[in-house]
Motif scaffolding. Structure first.
Motif, PDB file in Angstrom:
ATOM      1  N   UNK A  63       0.822  -1.203   0.000  1.00  0.00           N
ATOM      2  CA  UNK A  63       0.000   0.000   0.000  1.00  0.00           C
ATOM      3  C   UNK A  63       0.861   1.260   0.000  1.00  0.00           C
ATOM      4  N   UNK A  64       1.842   1.316   0.906  1.00  0.00           N
ATOM      5  CA  UNK A  64       2.703   2.501   0.972  1.00  0.00           C
ATOM      6  C   UNK A  64       3.534   2.654  -0.307  1.00  0.00           C
ATOM      7  N   UNK A  65       3.925   1.542  -0.907  1.00  0.00           N
ATOM      8  CA  UNK A  65       4.713   1.643  -2.144  1.00  0.00           C
ATOM      9  C   UNK A  65       3.908   2.324  -3.244  1.00  0.00           C
ATOM     10  N   UNK A  66       2.641   1.965  -3.391  1.00  0.00           N
ATOM     11  CA  UNK A  66       1.798   2.629  -4.399  1.00  0.00           C
ATOM     12  C   UNK A  66       1.637   4.112  -4.064  1.00  0.00           C
ATOM     13  N   UNK A  86       5.096   6.054  -4.484  1.00  0.00           N
ATOM     14  CA  UNK A  86       5.510   6.201  -5.889  1.00  0.00           C
ATOM     15  C   UNK A  86       4.638   7.218  -6.612  1.00  0.00           C
ATOM     16  N   UNK A  87       3.309   7.164  -6.379  1.00  0.00           N
ATOM     17  CA  UNK A  87       2.428   8.173  -6.983  1.00  0.00           C
ATOM     18  C   UNK A  87       2.773   9.571  -6.464  1.00  0.00           C
ATOM     19  N   UNK A  88       3.087   9.655  -5.176  1.00  0.00           N
ATOM     20  CA  UNK A  88       3.440  10.950  -4.583  1.00  0.00           C
ATOM     21  C   UNK A  88       4.705  11.519  -5.228  1.00  0.00           C
ATOM     22  N   UNK A  89       5.735  10.687  -5.394  1.00  0.00           N
ATOM     23  CA  UNK A  89       6.967  11.170  -6.018  1.00  0.00           C
ATOM     24  C   UNK A  89       6.775  11.454  -7.508  1.00  0.00           C
ATOM     25  N   UNK A 101       8.367  -1.866   5.479  1.00  0.00           N
ATOM     26  CA  UNK A 101       7.155  -1.153   5.054  1.00  0.00           C
ATOM     27  C   UNK A 101       7.503  -0.006   4.115  1.00  0.00           C
ATOM     28  N   UNK A 102       8.559   0.750   4.429  1.00  0.00           N
ATOM     29  CA  UNK A 102       8.932   1.931   3.632  1.00  0.00           C
ATOM     30  C   UNK A 102      10.206   1.676   2.828  1.00  0.00           C
ATOM     31  N   UNK A 130      13.269   6.231  -3.992  1.00  0.00           N
ATOM     32  CA  UNK A 130      12.510   7.318  -4.605  1.00  0.00           C
ATOM     33  C   UNK A 130      13.139   8.682  -4.293  1.00  0.00           C
ATOM     34  N   UNK A 131      13.597   8.841  -3.060  1.00  0.00           N
ATOM     35  CA  UNK A 131      14.273  10.104  -2.722  1.00  0.00           C
ATOM     36  C   UNK A 131      15.544  10.286  -3.540  1.00  0.00           C
ATOM     37  N   UNK A 132      16.300   9.212  -3.715  1.00  0.00           N
ATOM     38  CA  UNK A 132      17.525   9.300  -4.521  1.00  0.00           C
ATOM     39  C   UNK A 132      17.200   9.649  -5.970  1.00  0.00           C
ATOM     40  N   UNK A 133      16.122   9.075  -6.502  1.00  0.00           N
ATOM     41  CA  UNK A 133      15.722   9.411  -7.884  1.00  0.00           C
ATOM     42  C   UNK A 133      15.308  10.873  -7.987  1.00  0.00           C
TER      43      UNK A 133
END
Length: 901
Positions: free
Chosen positions: A424-427, A430-433, A593-594, A600-603
């Motif tokens: 759930x958190x991955x979706x 990723x959408x947030x980033x 979980x995270x 994502x932060x590195x990207x």
């Protein structure tokens, strides 16, 4: 010896209430004979104390003095040396061994015999007698109290005491009676035999009187004997009566014994019944589960708040029943074993129900949250999980119960929670980033296609598709840009931006609004992630009942060393972490979980660095602040560790940005046909420093910027000098003067404390090269006049007096006038005008140093003029020869030339 004994008793022992029993004259063995006396004494008062006293005769008189006294109980051994042969030596073992030699063997034996008797009577045979003849150790007569009356026993004891005591002193009353009797007889002293005969006659008279008195009292004695016989008969009758009474009481005693035994058995039975009742009450009170609790555990509703509360109370009651401390023997009772089995079945059944229900809640939460992702897809916000956490926290006590009763199911629930929530958190993340990247690069996802296009193609795309923002400003390779040459002073700013394109995007092409937008987006990303991670970590701690510690010894903070690659990444989603504590378990769950946050932060950081490498300054400041905040809360938390790892990447990008600037300084090429002016990297350093000062104001990581400043300014200094040495069109001094003046002005304006030394150095270099250029450019404007006076100075240097120089043929007054006439005022003005044009051609317009240089040249020209005037006055005094123009003429010429241009 008797006289000595009497004297010792009178002088030493009687004052101390002691009685002397035995005495022996001794000296120490092996030494010069110094005689002394060992005395055995007893006290006259009870309790009797027995002592061995050493007495020595005084050297100054015939009196004796007491030296040492030992208690007889301290005497351990008496060693007579030889039990067969006569030997005057003997040893007494007190706290140490005392060796003595008696004056005679008889005295030694008498003393040892006395000690033995005292030991037998008072010490109960505690002293060991070694090498002593058995004749001396005779047993005292054993007299029992049954056979001898107490008075006789005392007389025997007294007889022993008299046997030991050969002499007994008269007491005061006896002495007084003897004196009265002797006073009544005149011949008591003069004729002792007559006195003794008189005493004998009187004694016989008394004995006769006593016998007559006894015979006269025979009748009374017979009466007394008769009374005694009658008393004995009465005693016999009393004894018969007592015997009959005793026989009667014997039967009563037997009956009382039976009654007592019956009472004891009744009491024992009651005691056993009370104890049995206590045990039964204990088992009933502690191992009886209410029907309501059993129903809640079997059928309770785990979806409603009331049902959850009932199940929680029932689970606590069941746990208390199962954990009751049974007393010895309870586990052997069949009912207890059956009840324990029933509790175990209830626990298993309820644990399965609870685990199944919570798994369904986890799955349902994933579906419910997925439905809310659509509304957050266009906004840079993350969904709020607080309602889900609030609903699940109702089960926190039940999770604690499950953890303590069935750790296997608890662990399974933990893994299922991590699986569902990680997806759930991955979706969501990723959408947030994705939204963050879109907002950084443009309004649509199409703008992301331009991230790899070269700069010119990107600009064309921007014009054709009319994209706004910074999406059309992305650039690619820098190799061609770095090879561009400087065309003219008018296009210096645009060319400098191209010369110092830091690998991604021209700094001058990106306006302040775009950088501010990136800064706000990056800050919003971090501000959204922080509460999300902290809320989830707090929920995990409360829901799964894991303790959070504020500090962990030995933990390395990720921000401690960011320059190298030595920092170990503590979280790796590919391999599970070893769980050594509950805090490690929290970190492991958060990491799983995270697991997508750090990539994502590195990207995102890579994209920001690709858009504009100056963005690394914004990211370094923001990331440092958030890492500092997270570490103040918990330095070993997942958020602190993750942000610390990302901060490593940001710091490396920042260092790479600085290294690229230095490398591009070294690769700058200048045109051979146009003047240099302000070098591109000097202007870029000014832009970088201004931007950095505005970004790093009140920042935590000011030290990183100061290090970067030091590296950059050193590179600027070195490469300005390098370019100045390679310049062909523009003089070296002009390049150095203009650029170091620009650097000095920049540092003075920005007031960078760590570059104070470089600011002073830049000012010094500017001043030195300004003076050098003025001297070089001005040269010798009055060339022939300069040559003439150089000759004059050479003659003076050779020793000719100044006033005699005019007598030299080549330097007389006529030659001086001839040279002066060649430089009228008109010719001087023309030379200065040509010089002004030459300086104007060398200098650039941006730095505006023309008037400064011209004023310096004016001052230098006036200095040379004054020097010539001084030589004329000294070497040609009274000749009346003067220059055809004055200092005022020079000032007017310079002013008019400056105004005309």
């Amino acid at each position: 010896m008797t006289a000595i004994k009497h004297a010792l008793q009178r002088d030493i022992f009687t004052p101390n209430d002691e009685r002397l029993l035995s005495i022996v004259n001794v000296c120490k063995a092996g030494k010069k004979k110094k005689n002394c006396f060992l005395c055995a004494t007893v006290t006259t008062e009870r309790p009797v104390q027995v002592k061995v006293v050493k007495v020595k005769k005084s050297d100054k008189g015939d009196f004796y003095k007491r030296q040492i006294a030992w208690a007889l109980r301290d005497l351990a051994v008496v060693d007579a040396k030889d039990a067969i042969k006569e030997n005057p030596e003997f040893d007494l073992h007190f706290e140490k061994i005392y060796k003595w030699v008696a004056s005679s063997t008889a005295e030694k034996n008498a003393f040892i015999s006395c000690i033995w008797k005292l030991n037998q009577r008072y010490l109960r045979k505690k002293i060991d007698f070694v090498n002593v003849s058995s004749q001396l150790l005779e047993e005292l007569p054993k007299v029992t109290e049954e056979s001898v009356p107490s008075g006789e026993n005392q007389s025997v004891t007294g007889g022993d005491e008299e046997a030991v005591d050969e002499y007994q002193e008269l007491n005061a009353r006896e002495e007084q009676d003897i004196e009265i009797m002797m006073e009544g007889c005149e011949c008591a002293i003069s004729n002792a035999e007559a006195f003794a005969e008189r005493l004998s006659r009187e004694l016989q008279v008394l004995d006769g009187a006593n016998i007559q008195s006894i015979m006269a009292s025979e009748k009374q004695v017979n009466i007394l004997m008769k009374l005694l016989d009658e008393a004995l008969k009465e005693v016999d009758q009393i004894e018969l009566k007592l015997s009959s009474y005793e026989e009667m009481l014997q039967s009563v005693k037997e009956q009382m014994d039976q009654i007592s035994e019956s009472n004891h058995l009744i009491h024992l039975s009651n005691t056993n019944n009370v104890k049995l009742l206590s045990e039964i009450e204990f088992l009933v009170n502690h191992m009886d589960l209410a029907k309501g609790h059993i129903k809640a555990l079997q059928e309770g509703d785990l979806a409603s708040s009331r049902g959850i509360e009932a199940c929680t109370n029932a689970a606590d009651a069941l746990l208390q029943c199962m954990n009751v401390a049974l007393r010895p023997g309870h586990d052997m009772l069949l009912a207890v074993r059956q009840q324990q089995q029933r509790f175990s079945d209830l626990r298993e059944h309820f644990a399965r129900r609870l685990a199944s229900h919570l798994n369904n809640v986890f799955v349902q939460q994933g579906h419910d949250q997925s439905s809310t992702l659509a509304q957050h897809s266009v906004e840079l916000t993350l969904p709020n999980h607080h309602p889900f956490h609030r609903d699940l926290l109702r089960y926190a006590k039940l999770m604690e119960w499950l953890k303590s009763t069935d750790y296997g199911k608890y662990e399974g629930l933990t893994k299922n929670y991590m699986d569902y929530l990680s997806r759930l958190y991955e979706r969501e993340i990723k959408d947030f980033f994705e939204v963050a990247k879109i907002k950084m690069t443009g309004t649509t996802k199409e703008s992301k296609k331009f991230a790899t296009l070269p700069r010119k193609e990107s600009a064309v795309k921007q014009e054709t598709e009319s994209l706004h923002g910074s999406s059309g400003k992305l650039t690619g390779s820098t190799s061609s840009l770095n090879k561009l040459s400087v065309q003219s002073s008018g296009n210096r700013r645009s060319q400098s931006s191209s010369l110092l394109d830091m690998g991604n995007m021209s700094a001058s092409d990106l306006d302040v609004a775009d950088r501010t937008k990136f800064d706000k987006i990056f800050e919003q990303v971090l501000s959204e992630l922080e509460p999300l991670c902290l809320a989830e970590q707090d929920f995990i701690s409360k829901f799964f009942k894991l303790q959070q510690h504020q500090s962990m010894p030995g933990t390395m903070t990720e921000a401690d060393d960011l320059d190298g690659g030595t920092l170990s990444r503590q979280h790796n989603s590919g391999a599970p972490l070893p769980v050594s504590s509950e805090k490690d378990m929290i970190r492991q769950m958060m990491t799983r979980i995270f697991r997508c946050i750090e990539p994502e932060l590195n990207n995102l950081i890579a994209l920001g660095d690709k858009i504009d490498s100056f963005n690394s300054l914004y990211m370094l400041v923001k990331m440092s602040h958030h890492v500092w905040t997270a570490q103040n809360v918990d330095p070993a938390s997942f958020l602190s560790t993750t942000l610390g790892n990302v901060l490593v990447t940001v710091k490396r990008n920042f260092d790479k940005c600085i290294s690229n600037q230095i490398r591009q300084m070294e690769e700058v090429k200048i045109s051979k046909k146009s003047k240099v002016g302000i070098l591109p990297f000097v202007a870029e350093f000014e832009e970088f420093a201004g931007l950095a000062e505005s970004i790093f104001k009140n920042a935590e990581r000011r030290g990183d910027l100061d290090k970067a400043y030091t590296k950059l300014i050193r590179g600027v200094f070195v490469n300005v000098e390098k370019v100045a040495n390679e310049s062909q069109k523009t003089p070296r001094d002009v390049v150095m003067m203009e650029n170091f003046h620009h650097i000095f002005a920049t540092l003075s304006r920005l007031k960078i404390s760590c570059l104070e030394a470089e600011k002073k150095e830049a000012k010094q270099k500017y001043t030195d090269h300004l003076q050098s250029y003025v001297i070089y450019s001005l040269g010798q404007p009055l060339e022939k006049l300069n040559h003439f006076f150089e000759g004059v100075e050479a003659r003076v240097a050779q020793g000719i007096r100044e006033e005699e120089v005019s007598y030299q043929l080549a330097f007389n007054k006529q030659e001086l006038r001839k040279v002066i006439k060649e430089y009228p005022g008109k010719e001087v003005k023309k030379g200065l005008d040509n010089l002004y044009k030459k300086v104007d051609k060398h200098l650039c317009e941006e730095e505006n140093l023309l008037q400064v240089v011209w004023h310096s040249m004016q001052d230098e020209f006036i200095r040379q003029y004054k020097h010539f005037e001084g030589l004329i006055a000294r070497c040609y005094p009274g000749s009346g020869v003067t220059m055809e123009f004055t200092i005022q003429d020079i000032l007017d010429y310079c002013s008019s030339i400056a105004q005309s241009h």
